[in-house]
Write a protein that holds these residues in place. Structure first.
Motif, PDB file in Angstrom:
ATOM      1  N   CYS A 113       0.867  -0.662   0.331  1.00  0.00           N
ATOM      2  CA  CYS A 113       0.018  -0.559  -0.014  1.00  0.00           C
ATOM      3  C   CYS A 113       1.365   1.469   0.316  1.00  0.00           C
ATOM      4  O   CYS A 113       1.828   1.311   1.255  1.00  0.00           O
ATOM      5  CB  CYS A 113      -1.091   0.265   1.631  1.00  0.00           C
ATOM      6  SG  CYS A 113      -1.420   2.114   1.446  1.00  0.00           S
ATOM      7  N   ILE A 133      -0.517   4.118  -0.144  1.00  0.00           N
ATOM      8  CA  ILE A 133      -1.489   5.658   1.033  1.00  0.00           C
ATOM      9  C   ILE A 133      -0.192   5.980   2.085  1.00  0.00           C
ATOM     10  O   ILE A 133      -0.164   5.347   3.024  1.00  0.00           O
ATOM     11  CB  ILE A 133      -3.058   5.078   0.996  1.00  0.00           C
ATOM     12  CG1 ILE A 133      -3.337   4.848  -0.360  1.00  0.00           C
ATOM     13  CG2 ILE A 133      -3.212   6.200   1.663  1.00  0.00           C
ATOM     14  CD1 ILE A 133      -5.027   4.258   0.014  1.00  0.00           C
ATOM     15  N   SER A 177      -1.578   6.872   5.221  1.00  0.00           N
ATOM     16  CA  SER A 177      -2.984   6.697   6.360  1.00  0.00           C
ATOM     17  C   SER A 177      -2.037   6.783   7.368  1.00  0.00           C
ATOM     18  O   SER A 177      -0.545   5.564   7.697  1.00  0.00           O
ATOM     19  CB  SER A 177      -3.384   5.866   5.633  1.00  0.00           C
ATOM     20  OG  SER A 177      -4.443   5.302   6.451  1.00  0.00           O
ATOM     21  N   SER A 221      -3.624   4.883   9.305  1.00  0.00           N
ATOM     22  CA  SER A 221      -5.000   3.679   9.741  1.00  0.00           C
ATOM     23  C   SER A 221      -3.934   2.671  10.662  1.00  0.00           C
ATOM     24  O   SER A 221      -3.029   3.145  10.836  1.00  0.00           O
ATOM     25  CB  SER A 221      -5.238   2.604   8.582  1.00  0.00           C
ATOM     26  OG  SER A 221      -5.667   1.336   9.016  1.00  0.00           O
ATOM     27  N   SER A 270      -1.515   0.948   8.716  1.00  0.00           N
ATOM     28  CA  SER A 270      -0.772   1.076   7.686  1.00  0.00           C
ATOM     29  C   SER A 270       1.169   0.413   7.735  1.00  0.00           C
ATOM     30  O   SER A 270       1.570   0.040   8.793  1.00  0.00           O
ATOM     31  CB  SER A 270      -0.442   2.763   8.153  1.00  0.00           C
ATOM     32  OG  SER A 270       0.828   3.588   7.758  1.00  0.00           O
ATOM     33  N   ASP A 330      -6.456  -5.721  -3.238  1.00  0.00           N
ATOM     34  CA  ASP A 330      -5.637  -4.070  -2.773  1.00  0.00           C
ATOM     35  C   ASP A 330      -5.519  -4.073  -0.785  1.00  0.00           C
ATOM     36  O   ASP A 330      -5.989  -4.207  -0.329  1.00  0.00           O
ATOM     37  CB  ASP A 330      -7.535  -3.409  -2.936  1.00  0.00           C
ATOM     38  CG  ASP A 330      -7.451  -1.658  -2.665  1.00  0.00           C
ATOM     39  OD1 ASP A 330      -5.855  -0.975  -1.867  1.00  0.00           O
ATOM     40  OD2 ASP A 330      -8.051  -1.290  -2.750  1.00  0.00           O
ATOM     41  N   CYS A 346      -4.239  -1.576   0.396  1.00  0.00           N
ATOM     42  CA  CYS A 346      -5.182  -0.726   1.110  1.00  0.00           C
ATOM     43  C   CYS A 346      -5.804  -0.426   1.594  1.00  0.00           C
ATOM     44  O   CYS A 346      -6.859   0.228   1.929  1.00  0.00           O
ATOM     45  CB  CYS A 346      -4.539   0.978   0.033  1.00  0.00           C
ATOM     46  SG  CYS A 346      -3.519   1.973  -0.198  1.00  0.00           S
ATOM     47  N   THR A 392      -7.798   0.676   5.029  1.00  0.00           N
ATOM     48  CA  THR A 392      -8.004   2.660   5.006  1.00  0.00           C
ATOM     49  C   THR A 392      -9.207   2.858   4.991  1.00  0.00           C
ATOM     50  O   THR A 392     -10.060   3.286   5.222  1.00  0.00           O
ATOM     51  CB  THR A 392      -6.984   3.123   4.390  1.00  0.00           C
ATOM     52  OG1 THR A 392      -5.849   2.487   4.644  1.00  0.00           O
ATOM     53  CG2 THR A 392      -7.535   4.933   4.123  1.00  0.00           C
TER      54      THR A 392
END
Length: 484
Positions: A300, A302, A304, A306, A309, A333, A335, A338
């Motif tokens: 991922c 992103i 983030s 989260s 993460s 996916d 990510c 999130t």
């Protein structure tokens, strides 16, 4: 399960007005009338429609809290989906995620095997055509207390007593009380499923149900038939040995690091040496560059905050052996965590699933709770004796393993299954799905072991069609195809 008089009335109305422009009105009226036949204790938990839920197909779903102690200080949150057809005949399947501290709602229900998956933007939902409620009535529970929407009003539950035994007892009490709320499922065949650290939760719950079923004077009968677990943490020695060997055999670590770890680590020891901890830290540092839970999937990107993460690697808590426990999972996916957190932290979503009863509504819902993971007491290091007991008890037991998972790799699972020294029933061979090799399967007297080719830690997410075939075979006893 609907009142037959109401059902007959519906059929009469539909027949009578089949040529009418008002047919849709009568169908809707009949559906509402049928649903009203459920006991009020169930009807109050019915989920009418989730924000962003697609208009079709219709989904019968319920969610809410079930008390698990004699008072009202502790409750587990559940999400239940009736089978898509013939729910009165289908088995009941309970799904548990692991962590410890990860949500069965956030993983199992929302991104893996539930009928409604959260969209990539975290705004809406889409229907999962590979949902396991094609094969069973599907029950998810957030366990232990402190995970997701499950709660306790006693802080010591989270700081002093949270261990495998506590979790098994709470989940058993949840199951007993849930079946009292939904008595129409009390006689259904009952199975338990899960993945990762639920490799502890699932067989321990099965053992508790199995033992208490033998004392009908004190405990209700639960019609347990068996369990299935995926990429399960089972035995610390074999799991640790498998993790190291998988990292080397799949070109994650160097020959030098592999040789060093083999030399300084005694995975049978209760406490690892400083040299071993240092070597395993280096293994995880290399895994931090990719997705350990699906080593060939992209990471991922992103940025983030989260709870899952990948920037948080390596995790900041270890068990007594120094082996780091999983918090994040891979998938198509990477990510997705999130998006899941965005969706389930919406006030309208929480209201629709009756999620804030009895808990602090200002507390953020997380896919995985770092706090629970950090306070969990790791006291059980092997489930092999439990397996031996439950095999003798006649339960149906399957183990499956996505073969691209580096966290609880297929190698370790093969090691501990072989250590049980069970008689071979059917030798290692390929099984097929859509004219391709779906994986491999070997059957012992008491355990069936299945691999899923190209799947990571979350098999139903990575290979949803293959996973549906797998659970169909497990529940129906129809063998997986062995030819194209």
């Amino acid at each position: 399960m609907a009142n037959p008089l109401v059902s007959n009335k519906c059929l009469f109305l539909i027949s009578l007005f089949s040529m009418s422009l008002f047919l849709d009105h009568y169908i809707i009226t009949c559906i509402i009338a049928s649903e009203d036949q459920y006991p009020q204790s169930q009807e109050s938990d019915r989920v009418i429609k989730l924000p962003g839920q697609p208009p079709s197909p219709p989904i019968s779903q319920f969610s809410g809290h079930i008390n698990v102690d004699p008072g009202t200080r502790r409750a587990l949150f559940y999400w239940f989906f009736e089978a898509q057809s013939e729910s009165s005949k289908m088995p009941l399947l309970l799904w548990l995620n692991g962590g410890p501290g990860c949500s069965s709602v956030g993983y199992g229900a929302a991104v893996e095997l539930g009928p409604l998956r959260v969209d990539k933007n975290g705004v809406g939902l889409h229907f999962n055509k590979y949902a396991w409620n094609k094969e069973a009535n599907l029950l998810f529970v957030e366990s232990p207390v402190g995970v997701g929407f499950s709660y306790t009003n006693t802080s010591s539950d989270l700081t002093k007593v949270l261990d495998d035994g506590f979790v098994a007892e709470d989940t058993y009490n949840f199951l007993v009380n849930w079946l009292q709320r939904f008595p129409q499922f009390q006689t259904h065949d009952f199975f338990i499923a899960g993945e990762s650290y639920a490799g502890h939760y699932v067989p321990q719950l099965a053992e508790l149900v199995h033992d208490r079923n033998r004392d009908r004077t004190k405990y209700p009968m639960i019609n347990l038939k068996g369990f299935i677990v995926g990429n399960p943490e089972t035995d610390d020695y074999y799991d640790s040995k498998g993790l190291l060997e998988y990292a080397w055999s799949h070109a994650v670590i160097s020959d030098q690091l592999y040789d060093k770890a083999k030399t300084v680590c005694d995975f049978k020891s209760f406490n690892w040496s400083n040299e071993c901890n240092s070597a395993i830290d280096q293994v995880f540092e290399k895994y931090a560059e990719i997705d350990i839970y699906n080593i060939y999937a992209p990471s991922c990107l992103i940025n983030s905050k989260s709870s899952l993460s990948h920037s948080s690697w390596p995790p900041d808590s270890v068990n007594n052996h120094g082996l780091r426990r999983s918090r994040a999972f891979g998938g198509y996916d990477p990510c997705f965590s999130t998006y899941i957190e965005e969706y389930f932290n919406r006030a309208d979503v929480q209201a629709s699933i009756h999620a804030n009863k009895g808990r602090n509504s200002s507390t953020k819902w997380m896919v995985c709770s770092n706090y629970i993971h950090g306070t969990y007491n790791f006291t059980v290091f092997s489930l092999l004796s439990t397996y031996t007991k439950l095999i003798k008890g006649g339960l149906k037991i399957w183990i499956y393993s996505g073969d691209t998972d580096g966290r609880v790799p297929v190698i370790g699972s093969r090691y501990w299954i072989e250590s049980l020294s069970l008689p071979l029933k059917s030798p290692w061979h390929s099984w097929y799905h859509n004219r391709q090799v779906g994986g491999r399967i070997v059957e012992y007297e008491g355990i069936t072991f299945v691999t899923v080719r190209g799947a990571g830690h979350l098999v139903p997410l990575n290979k949803p069609s293959e996973a549906l075939s797998l659970i169909h075979s497990f529940l129906t006893a129809q063998p997986l195809p062995i030819h194209t």
